[in-house]
Design an enzyme around this catalytic site. Structure first.
Site, PDB file in Angstrom:
ATOM      1  CG  HIS A   1      -1.292   3.384   4.420  1.00  0.00           C
ATOM      2  ND1 HIS A   1      -1.258   2.096   3.939  1.00  0.00           N
ATOM      3  CD2 HIS A   1      -0.590   3.367   5.585  1.00  0.00           C
ATOM      4  CE1 HIS A   1      -0.587   1.327   4.776  1.00  0.00           C
ATOM      5  NE2 HIS A   1      -0.174   2.080   5.775  1.00  0.00           N
TER       6      HIS A   1
ATOM      7  CB  CYS B   1      -0.891   0.042   1.232  1.00  0.00           C
ATOM      8  SG  CYS B   1      -1.998  -1.348   1.386  1.00  0.00           S
TER       9      CYS B   1
END
Ligand SMILES: *[C@@H]1O[C@H](CO)[C@@H](O)[C@H](O)[C@H]1NC(C)=O
Ligand SMILES: *[C@@H]1O[C@H](CO)[C@@H](O)[C@H](O)[C@H]1NC(C)=O
Ligand SMILES: *[C@@H]1O[C@H](CO)[C@@H](O)[C@H](O)[C@H]1NC(C)=O
Length: 489
Positions: free
Chosen positions: A123, A67
């Site tokens: 993130h 990610c």
């Protein structure tokens, strides 16, 4: 008369030049290669299939294996070795972030006069205010800062510290226990509906789904009860169906508002599927987190009125860093103040007018991964170190390559047999064009190519910045700030 015509032509041309395309970027999380209808999936994605069929499918497109790395490449246009993001995902209590000396794609598109919105999962770090999405080029933010959380109560624990994580811009909010995909899709539709068409629109929608935890409203899971026996896969399929519906809602809103004809619409995964969490990359080898194709070969397509060669498949080599120059150029922005990019403008390749300008992809070098075996090939690049690089049709992997097994065919449960390599093996060479399933290691028969590619890795390694991955910080504890994850320094 002549001049009147000339003036008319001129003003039409000016309109064309001035009307910048809307740009909508949908990023889905842990979405596997075999999880979209047009790759043969047993999961039904009618909206995504239709959009892809009306646009250009990217069938030689690469993302990073997890990610944070993919998001860092997408937003900065630069490889992880330039930004210190070489190692792993940012856990909530780790004080690191995509450094602010890398301007983001949103900064540049915002400067080009766009209204810019981020909806979903960030993130990219948040330990200081300066790393929040609203300080990185987005006019608005609606979503969460950590890497994953419950899809309903929006809570996350890390090393015994637990907190809520949902924000509107920089304000902490509590939502009504609604499902994340529904919340994000509705927000995107609302922004489209209230959009002032005088300004072009840039919307980045990084859904959390279908990332674990495997949760979706029953009405999405239920239709698979007779066709998908595996419960993880069935829930995952429900999460994908919700995304398919959400994307359908977003594109319908764009059409209703009359924006579709002037839109570039992109759909992309952030990394390969996680087999143990319902994802599937059949027939590829590997999984999220590794450098085999199952970890990095992306699902992606481009559609919308601004795409020229509708209904085609592009097999031109492309990497997630390429969106930065591609989209900033489409936004008629500039690259002033941007550090040297690793991305290439791919618009002509996507449009079928030219070959891809890209021959190399640095898939990654992670100096913190556990070393494997002993150095081979007498190279200045230490083959015990985890790395992977693509050069034309070849891919070289070194060190710990991550999950190596083949994905099972979800319809039969059967998987191809994985070669029984020694645990100390640390070099693989594949011809990805001829052997996309990575069945035949060529490192012993093509040592010259191995050496050349190790030299390339050595060059990249020399130019790397230090890894920015400090330890967990107890001061991040949400208990210290009203029960929410948020900036703490
Ligand atoms: C799509 O729109 C319909 C109609 O407004 C709504 O009921 C549904 O929840 C939306 N789906 C998602 C995933 O947001
Ligand atoms: C290893 O590489 C160095 C430098 O390229 C060279 O001088 C040396 O002869 C090589 N050693 C072997 C065993 O091939
Ligand atoms: C794999 O190879 C190792 C030795 O290298 C051997 O001990 C093991 O039995 C093999 N496994 C299979 C499934 O063939």
């Amino acid at each position: 008369m002549f001049f009147v015509v000339l003036l008319l032509v001129f003003s039409v041309l000016q309109d064309v030049v001035l009307s910048k395309p809307n740009i909508i970027f949908i990023l889905v999380d842990d979405y596997g290669f075999n999880d979209i209808g047009y790759h043969g999936s047993e999961i039904r994605t009618p909206n995504l299939d239709r959009l892809a069929n009306e646009g250009v499918k990217l069938e030689n497109y690469y993302v990073q294996p997890i990610c944070t790395p993919t998001r860092s490449c997408l937003l900065s246009g630069r490889y992880q070795i330039r930004t210190g993001m070489q190692h792993g995902n940012i856990q909530p209590s780790i004080p690191t972030a995509l450094p602010t000396d890398s301007l983001t794609i949103a900064d540049k598109i915002q400067q080009a006069g766009y209204s810019t919105h981020c909806i979903g999962k960030w993130h990219l770090g948040f330990y200081k205010n300066e790393f929040l999405p609203t300080r990185r080029g987005f006019d608005t933010f609606y979503g969460f800062l950590v890497g994953s959380k419950s899809h309903y109560d929006h809570r996350r624990c890390d090393r015994g510290m637990c907190g809520d994580d949902f924000r509107e811009n920089e304000r902490q909010i509590r939502t009504n226990r609604e499902y994340s995909t529904t919340l994000f899709s509705r927000r995107a539709v609302d922004i489209i509906n209230s959009h002032q068409s005088s300004k072009p629109l840039f919307m980045y929608v990084p859904y959390q789904a279908p990332h674990s935890p495997l949760q979706a409203p029953k009405r999405y899971i239920h239709p698979y009860k007779n066709t998908i026996p595996d419960i993880h896969r069935r829930k995952y399929a429900g999460m994908v169906s919700a995304i398919d519906e959400g994307v359908g809602n977003i594109t319908r809103a764009l059409k209703r508002k009359g924006l579709w004809e002037n839109t570039i619409f992109i759909f992309s995964t952030d990394n390969g599927g996680q087999i143990s969490r319902g994802g599937n990359n059949y027939p590829l080898r590997g999984n999220k987190g590794g450098n085999f194709e199952g970890g990095i070969r992306g699902v992606g397509f481009v559609c919308g009125g601004q795409v020229r060669n509708k209904g085609t498949v592009s097999r031109e080599l492309m990497h997630v860093t390429d969106w930065f120059p591609t989209l900033v150029n489409q936004a008629q922005g500039n690259l002033d103040g941007v550090k040297p990019l690793d991305g290439f403008d791919q618009w002509n390749a996507i449009s079928g007018r030219e070959k891809s300008p890209r021959e190399v992809i640095l898939h990654g070098i992670d100096p913190l991964a556990r070393p494997i075996g002993r150095p081979l090939f007498n190279s200045s690049f230490d083959t015990t170190k985890q790395a992977a690089i693509r050069y034309k049709d070849y891919k070289l992997l070194t060190g710990k390559p991550g999950y190596k097994n083949y994905n099972p065919n979800p319809r039969t449960g059967l998987a191809r047999t994985t070669p029984n390599d020694s645990r100390k093996k640390n070099v693989w060479l594949f011809n990805i064009k001829d052997d996309p399933l990575e069945t035949t290691d060529l490192s012993a028969s093509r040592p010259q190519i191995v050496k050349e590619m190790l030299d390339m890795l050595a060059e990249y390694d020399k130019s790397s910045v230090p890894v920015r991955f400090p330890g967990s910080d107890p001061q991040a504890n949400p208990d210290l700030r009203g029960g929410f994850w948020g900036p703490w320094r």
